[in-house]
Design an enzyme around this catalytic site. Structure first.
Site, short mmCIF file in Angstrom:
data_model
loop_
_atom_site.label_atom_id
_atom_site.label_comp_id
_atom_site.label_asym_id
_atom_site.label_seq_id
_atom_site.Cartn_x
_atom_site.Cartn_y
_atom_site.Cartn_z
N ARG A 1 19.08 60.91 1.00
CA ARG A 1 17.74 60.43 1.36
C ARG A 1 17.13 61.31 2.46
O ARG A 1 15.92 61.58 2.45
CB ARG A 1 17.81 58.97 1.84
CG ARG A 1 17.96 57.99 0.68
CD ARG A 1 18.57 56.67 1.12
NE ARG A 1 17.76 55.92 2.04
CZ ARG A 1 18.24 55.02 2.90
NH1 ARG A 1 19.56 54.77 2.95
NH2 ARG A 1 17.45 54.38 3.70
N ARG B 1 22.44 47.53 2.31
CA ARG B 1 21.83 48.17 1.14
C ARG B 1 22.80 49.18 0.52
O ARG B 1 23.49 49.88 1.26
CB ARG B 1 20.53 48.89 1.56
CG ARG B 1 19.34 47.97 1.59
CD ARG B 1 18.10 48.54 2.23
NE ARG B 1 17.77 49.91 1.88
CZ ARG B 1 16.70 50.55 2.36
NH1 ARG B 1 15.86 49.94 3.19
NH2 ARG B 1 16.47 51.79 2.02
N ARG C 1 5.03 59.36 -0.53
CA ARG C 1 6.23 60.11 -0.18
C ARG C 1 6.26 61.47 -0.84
O ARG C 1 7.20 62.22 -0.64
CB ARG C 1 7.43 59.33 -0.70
CG ARG C 1 8.29 58.71 0.36
CD ARG C 1 9.21 57.78 -0.39
NE ARG C 1 10.41 57.51 0.30
CZ ARG C 1 10.67 56.36 0.91
NH1 ARG C 1 9.77 55.42 0.96
NH2 ARG C 1 11.82 56.18 1.48
N ARG D 1 23.16 49.12 9.80
CA ARG D 1 22.02 48.24 9.46
C ARG D 1 22.38 47.16 8.44
O ARG D 1 23.06 47.42 7.45
CB ARG D 1 20.87 49.07 8.89
CG ARG D 1 19.69 48.18 8.49
CD ARG D 1 18.48 48.94 8.06
NE ARG D 1 18.74 49.73 6.87
CZ ARG D 1 17.80 50.42 6.25
NH1 ARG D 1 16.58 50.47 6.75
NH2 ARG D 1 18.09 51.11 5.18
N LYS E 1 10.47 52.50 10.28
CA LYS E 1 9.18 52.19 9.65
C LYS E 1 9.03 50.68 9.40
O LYS E 1 8.00 50.10 9.74
CB LYS E 1 9.04 52.94 8.30
CG LYS E 1 9.13 54.46 8.43
CD LYS E 1 8.92 55.16 7.09
CE LYS E 1 9.97 54.87 6.06
NZ LYS E 1 11.34 55.32 6.42
P1 AP5 Z 1 14.22 50.31 9.73
O1 AP5 Z 1 13.01 49.74 10.36
O2 AP5 Z 1 14.90 49.55 8.65
O3 AP5 Z 1 13.93 51.84 9.26
P2 AP5 Z 1 13.11 52.39 8.02
O4 AP5 Z 1 12.41 53.62 8.48
O5 AP5 Z 1 12.29 51.31 7.41
O6 AP5 Z 1 14.32 52.82 7.08
P3 AP5 Z 1 14.48 52.70 5.50
O7 AP5 Z 1 15.92 52.93 5.20
O8 AP5 Z 1 13.87 51.43 5.00
O9 AP5 Z 1 13.65 53.90 5.01
P4 AP5 Z 1 13.64 54.55 3.63
O10 AP5 Z 1 12.40 55.31 3.69
O11 AP5 Z 1 14.86 55.31 3.31
O12 AP5 Z 1 13.73 53.29 2.62
P5 AP5 Z 1 12.67 52.56 1.68
O13 AP5 Z 1 13.05 51.15 1.62
O14 AP5 Z 1 11.28 52.92 2.04
O15 AP5 Z 1 15.27 50.62 10.91
C1 AP5 Z 1 16.55 51.16 10.61
C2 AP5 Z 1 17.60 50.53 11.56
O16 AP5 Z 1 17.34 50.99 12.87
C3 AP5 Z 1 17.54 48.99 11.61
O17 AP5 Z 1 18.84 48.51 11.76
C4 AP5 Z 1 16.72 48.71 12.88
O18 AP5 Z 1 17.10 47.48 13.47
C5 AP5 Z 1 17.08 49.91 13.76
N1 AP5 Z 1 16.00 50.36 14.63
C6 AP5 Z 1 14.67 50.44 14.33
N2 AP5 Z 1 13.98 50.96 15.37
C7 AP5 Z 1 14.90 51.23 16.34
C8 AP5 Z 1 14.79 51.79 17.66
N3 AP5 Z 1 13.60 52.15 18.21
N4 AP5 Z 1 15.93 51.93 18.38
C9 AP5 Z 1 17.16 51.56 17.87
N5 AP5 Z 1 17.30 51.01 16.61
C10 AP5 Z 1 16.17 50.86 15.87
O19 AP5 Z 1 12.99 53.26 0.27
C11 AP5 Z 1 14.20 53.02 -0.39
C12 AP5 Z 1 14.23 53.75 -1.72
O20 AP5 Z 1 13.18 53.25 -2.58
C13 AP5 Z 1 13.97 55.26 -1.66
O21 AP5 Z 1 15.13 55.99 -1.36
C14 AP5 Z 1 13.45 55.52 -3.08
O22 AP5 Z 1 14.52 55.52 -4.00
C15 AP5 Z 1 12.60 54.29 -3.34
N6 AP5 Z 1 11.21 54.49 -2.90
C16 AP5 Z 1 10.57 53.81 -1.91
N7 AP5 Z 1 9.31 54.25 -1.79
C17 AP5 Z 1 9.16 55.24 -2.67
C18 AP5 Z 1 8.08 56.11 -2.98
N8 AP5 Z 1 6.90 56.05 -2.33
N9 AP5 Z 1 8.27 57.03 -3.96
C19 AP5 Z 1 9.45 57.11 -4.64
N10 AP5 Z 1 10.51 56.33 -4.38
C20 AP5 Z 1 10.36 55.39 -3.41
MG MG Z 2 12.24 50.36 5.53
#
Ligand code: AP5
Ligand code: MG
Length: 219
Positions: A173, A162, A96, A133, A21
């Protein structure tokens, strides 16, 4: 800038942890001239600064649990209202839960969300990606592997892993995504707004699929 790039565009990016994402949001933001708002990035900034919200969110985040709805909804709606007034916003990681989606619909001016884009990736691939990552401490750009220098290619900041990319938190997660976020796919599908793309292609191929999915709405 082409005329059609001034049109209102309110997009939601869905997908499990590690689906890409953040990677795709950064690319779409450039292609579409749209503001990228990541709830995870905003929460991590609050944690780093040690704000009241950051302190409240911290233990939920490190365990891989969702931060309570009331806290996240207030943070995102404030951010959209006061900082992203252009009418072109790409939400990464929000909503979410169903309550978050309903709150967002109530807050946005009609016709609300234009499209909800979901990046689909298998669990095996998610675990592999998150295990390797590294994130920039300054601009939060994600990288696969720490790189020779351990520095960010985008801004030169230091890379780190992270705490919620530890194996137990990753499993949690993924489970939380399946239980609490996947129901949003039916919510947006029932409104005719859902588009699912295969996230197990090259990064550029995924971007291309997302742009193709957005073509019919004149992005
Ligand atoms: P990356 O682009 O970093 O993936 P991502 O989907 O953004 O993964 P996240 O871990 O950020 O998602 P998340 O939803 O768990 O975390 P968030 O920060 O939102 O890519 C991942 C890896 O793959 C990278 O190394 C990249 O280089 C590689 N890659 C990408 N595309 C690729 C491809 N096509 N091929 C190969 N490799 C590839 O949330 C974190 C925490 O915050 C949550 O757990 C929760 O506690 C809190 N939080 C956030 N939002 C909310 C909400 N709305 N409500 C409640 N709690 C929330
Ligand atoms: Mg992300």
């Amino acid at each position: 800038m082409p005329d059609n790039q001034s049109k209102d565009l309110q997009l939601v990016l869905l997908g499990p942890p590690g689906a890409g994402k953040g990677t795709q949001a950064a690319l779409l933001a450039r292609h579409l001239d749209i503001a990228h708002v990541s709830s995870g990035d905003l929460l991590r900034k609050h944690r780093t600064k040690g704000t009241e919200l950051g302190n409240k969110a911290s233990s939920f985040m490190s365990k891989g649990l969702l931060v309570p709805d009331d806290l996240v909804i207030e943070m995102i709606l404030e951010h959209i209202n006061y900082q992203e007034s252009s009418g072109r916003v790409l939400l990464d990681g929000f909503p979410r839960t169903l309550d978050q989606a309903i709150a967002l619909d109530a807050a946005l001016p009609a016709p609300g969300i234009t499209k909800s884009l979901c990046i689909k990736v298998s669990e095996t691939e998610l675990i592999k990606r998150l295990g390797g990552r590294f994130i920039c401490k300054d601009c939060q750009a994600p990288f696969q592997g720490s790189g020779e220098s351990g520095m960010c290619d985008v801004c030169g900041g230091q890379l780190y892993q992270r705490d919620d990319d530890a194996p137990a938190a990753v499993q949690k997660r993924i489970q939380v995504y399946q239980d609490q976020t996947e129901p949003l796919l039916a919510y947006y599908e029932s409104q005719g707004k859902l588009c699912v793309v295969d996230g197990e292609q090259s990064i550029n191929a995924v971007t291309e699929c997302l742009l193709v999915a957005l073509k019919p709405i004149g992005t």
